[in-house]
Design a protein around this motif. Structure first.
Motif, PDB file in Angstrom:
ATOM      1  N   GLN A  92       0.830  -1.206   0.000  1.00 44.03           N
ATOM      2  CA  GLN A  92       0.000   0.000   0.000  1.00 44.03           C
ATOM      3  C   GLN A  92       0.866   1.259   0.000  1.00 44.03           C
ATOM      4  O   GLN A  92       0.672   2.172  -0.805  1.00 44.03           O
ATOM      5  CB  GLN A  92      -0.906  -0.029   1.248  1.00 44.03           C
ATOM      6  N   LEU A  93       1.856   1.266   0.886  1.00 45.35           N
ATOM      7  CA  LEU A  93       2.745   2.431   0.984  1.00 45.35           C
ATOM      8  C   LEU A  93       3.518   2.636  -0.316  1.00 45.35           C
ATOM      9  O   LEU A  93       3.717   3.761  -0.776  1.00 45.35           O
ATOM     10  CB  LEU A  93       3.715   2.252   2.157  1.00 45.35           C
ATOM     11  N   MET A  94       3.934   1.527  -0.917  1.00 42.08           N
ATOM     12  CA  MET A  94       4.664   1.615  -2.190  1.00 42.08           C
ATOM     13  C   MET A  94       3.774   2.218  -3.270  1.00 42.08           C
ATOM     14  O   MET A  94       4.190   3.102  -4.018  1.00 42.08           O
ATOM     15  CB  MET A  94       5.104   0.213  -2.652  1.00 42.08           C
ATOM     16  N   SER A  95       2.539   1.713  -3.361  1.00 42.04           N
ATOM     17  CA  SER A  95       1.595   2.221  -4.369  1.00 42.04           C
ATOM     18  C   SER A  95       1.413   3.719  -4.233  1.00 42.04           C
ATOM     19  O   SER A  95       1.540   4.469  -5.202  1.00 42.04           O
ATOM     20  CB  SER A  95       0.218   1.584  -4.213  1.00 42.04           C
ATOM     21  N   ASN A  96       1.139   4.125  -2.994  1.00 44.29           N
ATOM     22  CA  ASN A  96       0.900   5.554  -2.763  1.00 44.29           C
ATOM     23  C   ASN A  96       2.071   6.388  -3.249  1.00 44.29           C
ATOM     24  O   ASN A  96       1.893   7.396  -3.945  1.00 44.29           O
ATOM     25  CB  ASN A  96       0.687   5.837  -1.274  1.00 44.29           C
ATOM     26  N   TRP A  97       3.246   5.935  -2.872  1.00 42.03           N
ATOM     27  CA  TRP A  97       4.451   6.699  -3.203  1.00 42.03           C
ATOM     28  C   TRP A  97       4.663   6.743  -4.721  1.00 42.03           C
ATOM     29  O   TRP A  97       4.923   7.795  -5.302  1.00 42.03           O
ATOM     30  CB  TRP A  97       5.650   6.067  -2.483  1.00 42.03           C
ATOM     31  N   ALA A  98       4.500   5.582  -5.367  1.00 40.35           N
ATOM     32  CA  ALA A  98       4.750   5.519  -6.810  1.00 40.35           C
ATOM     33  C   ALA A  98       3.711   6.316  -7.597  1.00 40.35           C
ATOM     34  O   ALA A  98       3.995   6.834  -8.678  1.00 40.35           O
ATOM     35  CB  ALA A  98       4.758   4.070  -7.273  1.00 40.35           C
ATOM     36  N   LEU A  99       2.499   6.415  -7.030  1.00 40.78           N
ATOM     37  CA  LEU A  99       1.462   7.158  -7.750  1.00 40.78           C
ATOM     38  C   LEU A  99       1.671   8.668  -7.651  1.00 40.78           C
ATOM     39  O   LEU A  99       1.230   9.421  -8.512  1.00 40.78           O
ATOM     40  CB  LEU A  99       0.071   6.781  -7.218  1.00 40.78           C
ATOM     41  N   GLU A 100       2.384   9.082  -6.594  1.00 43.48           N
ATOM     42  CA  GLU A 100       2.563  10.532  -6.423  1.00 43.48           C
ATOM     43  C   GLU A 100       3.886  11.032  -6.990  1.00 43.48           C
ATOM     44  O   GLU A 100       4.089  12.231  -7.123  1.00 43.48           O
ATOM     45  CB  GLU A 100       2.414  10.933  -4.948  1.00 43.48           C
ATOM     46  N   ASP A 101       4.805  10.120  -7.326  1.00 44.34           N
ATOM     47  CA  ASP A 101       6.135  10.537  -7.767  1.00 44.34           C
ATOM     48  C   ASP A 101       6.579   9.687  -8.960  1.00 44.34           C
ATOM     49  O   ASP A 101       6.703   8.466  -8.845  1.00 44.34           O
ATOM     50  CB  ASP A 101       7.119  10.365  -6.589  1.00 44.34           C
ATOM     51  N   ALA A 102       6.804  10.321 -10.096  1.00 47.53           N
ATOM     52  CA  ALA A 102       7.130   9.580 -11.328  1.00 47.53           C
ATOM     53  C   ALA A 102       8.525   8.960 -11.285  1.00 47.53           C
ATOM     54  O   ALA A 102       8.871   8.146 -12.134  1.00 47.53           O
ATOM     55  CB  ALA A 102       7.011  10.502 -12.532  1.00 47.53           C
ATOM     56  N   ARG A 103       9.339   9.337 -10.308  1.00 46.21           N
ATOM     57  CA  ARG A 103      10.676   8.739 -10.215  1.00 46.21           C
ATOM     58  C   ARG A 103      10.646   7.393  -9.502  1.00 46.21           C
ATOM     59  O   ARG A 103      11.638   6.698  -9.415  1.00 46.21           O
ATOM     60  CB  ARG A 103      11.620   9.680  -9.456  1.00 46.21           C
ATOM     61  N   ILE A 104       9.470   7.074  -8.956  1.00 46.10           N
ATOM     62  CA  ILE A 104       9.361   5.815  -8.208  1.00 46.10           C
ATOM     63  C   ILE A 104       8.678   4.768  -9.071  1.00 46.10           C
ATOM     64  O   ILE A 104       7.582   4.980  -9.589  1.00 46.10           O
ATOM     65  CB  ILE A 104       8.523   6.001  -6.919  1.00 46.10           C
ATOM     66  N   GLN A 105       9.332   3.628  -9.230  1.00 45.90           N
ATOM     67  CA  GLN A 105       8.718   2.504  -9.919  1.00 45.90           C
ATOM     68  C   GLN A 105       8.432   1.434  -8.869  1.00 45.90           C
ATOM     69  O   GLN A 105       9.338   1.024  -8.136  1.00 45.90           O
ATOM     70  CB  GLN A 105       9.683   1.972 -10.990  1.00 45.90           C
ATOM     71  N   ALA A 106       7.180   0.997  -8.792  1.00 46.35           N
ATOM     72  CA  ALA A 106       6.837  -0.023  -7.803  1.00 46.35           C
ATOM     73  C   ALA A 106       6.532  -1.335  -8.524  1.00 46.35           C
ATOM     74  O   ALA A 106       5.655  -1.397  -9.369  1.00 46.35           O
ATOM     75  CB  ALA A 106       5.636   0.429  -6.975  1.00 46.35           C
ATOM     76  N   VAL A 107       7.300  -2.366  -8.195  1.00 48.94           N
ATOM     77  CA  VAL A 107       7.131  -3.672  -8.821  1.00 48.94           C
ATOM     78  C   VAL A 107       6.593  -4.628  -7.771  1.00 48.94           C
ATOM     79  O   VAL A 107       7.168  -4.747  -6.690  1.00 48.94           O
ATOM     80  CB  VAL A 107       8.491  -4.203  -9.345  1.00 48.94           C
ATOM     81  N   PHE A 108       5.482  -5.292  -8.075  1.00 52.73           N
ATOM     82  CA  PHE A 108       4.887  -6.208  -7.101  1.00 52.73           C
ATOM     83  C   PHE A 108       5.010  -7.633  -7.609  1.00 52.73           C
ATOM     84  O   PHE A 108       4.458  -7.965  -8.661  1.00 52.73           O
ATOM     85  CB  PHE A 108       3.409  -5.855  -6.884  1.00 52.73           C
ATOM     86  N   LEU A 109       5.721  -8.463  -6.863  1.00 50.71           N
ATOM     87  CA  LEU A 109       5.838  -9.868  -7.257  1.00 50.71           C
ATOM     88  C   LEU A 109       4.575 -10.625  -6.817  1.00 50.71           C
ATOM     89  O   LEU A 109       3.871 -10.193  -5.910  1.00 50.71           O
ATOM     90  CB  LEU A 109       7.093 -10.497  -6.645  1.00 50.71           C
ATOM     91  N   SER A 110       4.334 -11.763  -7.481  1.00 48.50           N
ATOM     92  CA  SER A 110       3.083 -12.493  -7.234  1.00 48.50           C
ATOM     93  C   SER A 110       3.037 -13.162  -5.862  1.00 48.50           C
ATOM     94  O   SER A 110       1.980 -13.503  -5.361  1.00 48.50           O
ATOM     95  CB  SER A 110       2.898 -13.547  -8.309  1.00 48.50           C
ATOM     96  N   ARG A 111       4.229 -13.388  -5.273  1.00 48.49           N
ATOM     97  CA  ARG A 111       4.318 -13.984  -3.933  1.00 48.49           C
ATOM     98  C   ARG A 111       5.729 -13.740  -3.423  1.00 48.49           C
ATOM     99  O   ARG A 111       6.508 -13.099  -4.115  1.00 48.49           O
ATOM    100  CB  ARG A 111       4.032 -15.491  -3.982  1.00 48.49           C
ATOM    101  N   ASN A 112       6.046 -14.276  -2.266  1.00 50.63           N
ATOM    102  CA  ASN A 112       7.403 -14.129  -1.751  1.00 50.63           C
ATOM    103  C   ASN A 112       8.353 -15.041  -2.530  1.00 50.63           C
ATOM    104  O   ASN A 112       8.210 -16.253  -2.530  1.00 50.63           O
ATOM    105  CB  ASN A 112       7.433 -14.477  -0.254  1.00 50.63           C
ATOM    106  N   HIS A 113       9.264 -14.419  -3.245  1.00 52.21           N
ATOM    107  CA  HIS A 113      10.214 -15.192  -4.044  1.00 52.21           C
ATOM    108  C   HIS A 113      11.601 -15.231  -3.401  1.00 52.21           C
ATOM    109  O   HIS A 113      12.488 -15.902  -3.891  1.00 52.21           O
ATOM    110  CB  HIS A 113      10.362 -14.573  -5.446  1.00 52.21           C
ATOM    111  N   GLY A 114      11.794 -14.462  -2.366  1.00 58.20           N
ATOM    112  CA  GLY A 114      13.110 -14.414  -1.703  1.00 58.20           C
ATOM    113  C   GLY A 114      13.938 -13.228  -2.172  1.00 58.20           C
ATOM    114  O   GLY A 114      13.774 -12.727  -3.286  1.00 58.20           O
ATOM    115  N   HIS A 115      14.825 -12.811  -1.287  1.00 54.78           N
ATOM    116  CA  HIS A 115      15.652 -11.622  -1.485  1.00 54.78           C
ATOM    117  C   HIS A 115      16.367 -11.590  -2.838  1.00 54.78           C
ATOM    118  O   HIS A 115      16.286 -10.618  -3.579  1.00 54.78           O
ATOM    119  CB  HIS A 115      16.670 -11.602  -0.330  1.00 54.78           C
TER     120      HIS A 115
END
Ligand code: UDP
Ligand code: MG
Length: 322
Positions: free
Chosen positions: A53-76
């Motif tokens: 949620q926090l990532m989405s908010n940030w990426a929607l307000e700032d074009a320098r932020i790219q938010a990538v969401f993986l489908s599940r926990n894939h590991g570091h």
């Protein structure tokens, strides 16, 4: 369009909501202070807290932020891999932890080294603020790798590094499923240099690496970048044959020269148990290599992207499929 980014920061995040506000403050002032246009690629590794949620908010307000969401926990390691694939920086990409253990502000020193002609600039941890058993484990692991590894793995280096565009392109080409990025980075070569730095404690929260995951990572390092374990089995086999031959000679001499018939049921039992153990370990070592062949032959994609927010708009993961 914001495709003129020179620099990308890749930050994997797994349940780091507590660190997000601090990360945001620090990164915002850092992005503003940089001499070149830079983007921040946040990778959500299947978090179950407020991180997405926090990532989405940030990426929607700032074009320098790219938010990538993986489908599940894939590991570091795979979260970083995804970030490296998505990063646009034409000059270089910085890999950074989301818990602020590696100070993002070091980018200035890193960039300077790269401008001097290095393709990889990595951090070397001078004093780990971590429990003694973790430090001991790390210490031993890096020394073992130095002794037996097929690559020059710099001791006490982590994933914290600045990679030139060239190196990122080559890294993205490497198809291995079991990723040990600092090893792959060393394998790639070119001019590389380490910069010593003090690793801070986590800003908030606790480590997301369980003991099992750390062990898996160490296994990947050892088995992906060393042929020593498998050669060791052969040497062990040869050594046991030699021992048994010497023992045979001894027994024969005892019997025919001194007339002693050797007894020793217990010794026999011990030897059987010992060598059963040795054989099982050997099988396990071979198994590690077979496992890697198996995973590689499955040929699965390394990660699955659910969605991306880029240029302040939402892209469905499927649209990114080749
Ligand atoms: N991380 C991740 N996926 C995981 C575990 C960790 O993306 O499955 C992220 C985590 O949010 C952090 C970074 O990887 O930003 C390093 O993890 P952590 O701090 O737990 O590792 P440590 O510093 O203890 O080795
Ligand atoms: Mg950490």
């Amino acid at each position: 369009m914001q495709n003129a980014f020179q620099l990308s920061f890749v930050v994997p995040l797994y349940n780091e909501a507590q660190n997000m506000p601090e990360l945001k403050t620090r990164m915002q002032s850092l992005l503003a202070s940089l001499p070149m246009p830079a983007e921040l690629v946040l990778v959500d590794d299947g978090s179950t807290d407020q991180t997405p949620q926090l990532m989405s908010n940030w990426a929607l307000e700032d074009a320098r932020i790219q938010a990538v969401f993986l489908s599940r926990n894939h590991g570091h390691q795979l979260a970083i891999t995804a970030g490296l694939k998505m990063a646009n920086g034409k000059f270089a990409v910085m890999i950074l932890d989301g818990d602020l253990q590696d100070a993002p502000e070091l980018i200035h020193a890193f960039v300077q080294k790269m401008q001097e002609g290095y393709e990889v600039v990595y951090g070397i941890r001078t004093n780990r603020k971590e429990p003694w058993y973790k430090r001991l484990a790390y210490y031993s692991f890096y020394r073992i790798m130095q002794q037996f590894g097929n690559i020059q793995l710099p001791p006490d280096s982590g994933d914290f590094a600045l990679l030139s565009r060239k190196v990122v392109d080559y890294l993205n080409l490497l198809p291995e499923q079991n990723r040990y990025l600092r090893g792959m980075r060393a394998w790639i070569g070119f001019k590389q240099i380490g910069i010593p730095y003090e690793r801070n404690e986590r800003f908030a929260g606790s480590s997301k690496y369980t003991f099992k995951r750390l062990l898996d990572l160490a296994y990947s390092g050892l088995f992906n970048f060393s042929t020593f374990p498998i050669k060791f089995i052969t040497r062990l086999g040869i050594a046991s044959i030699l021992v048994s031959l010497f023992y045979l000679v001894y027994v024969l001499i005892e019997k025919f020269v001194y007339g002693n018939v050797p007894t020793g049921f217990t010794a026999l039992l011990m030897a059987i148990i010992l060598f059963s153990g040795v054989q099982l370990i050997s099988l396990g070592i071979i198994g590690e290599y077979v496992l890697r062949i198996h995973q590689q032959s499955q040929g699965r994609p390394l990660f699955i992207i659910d969605k991306v927010i880029k240029d302040q708009s939402l892209i469905n993961g499927q649209e990114l499929l080749p």
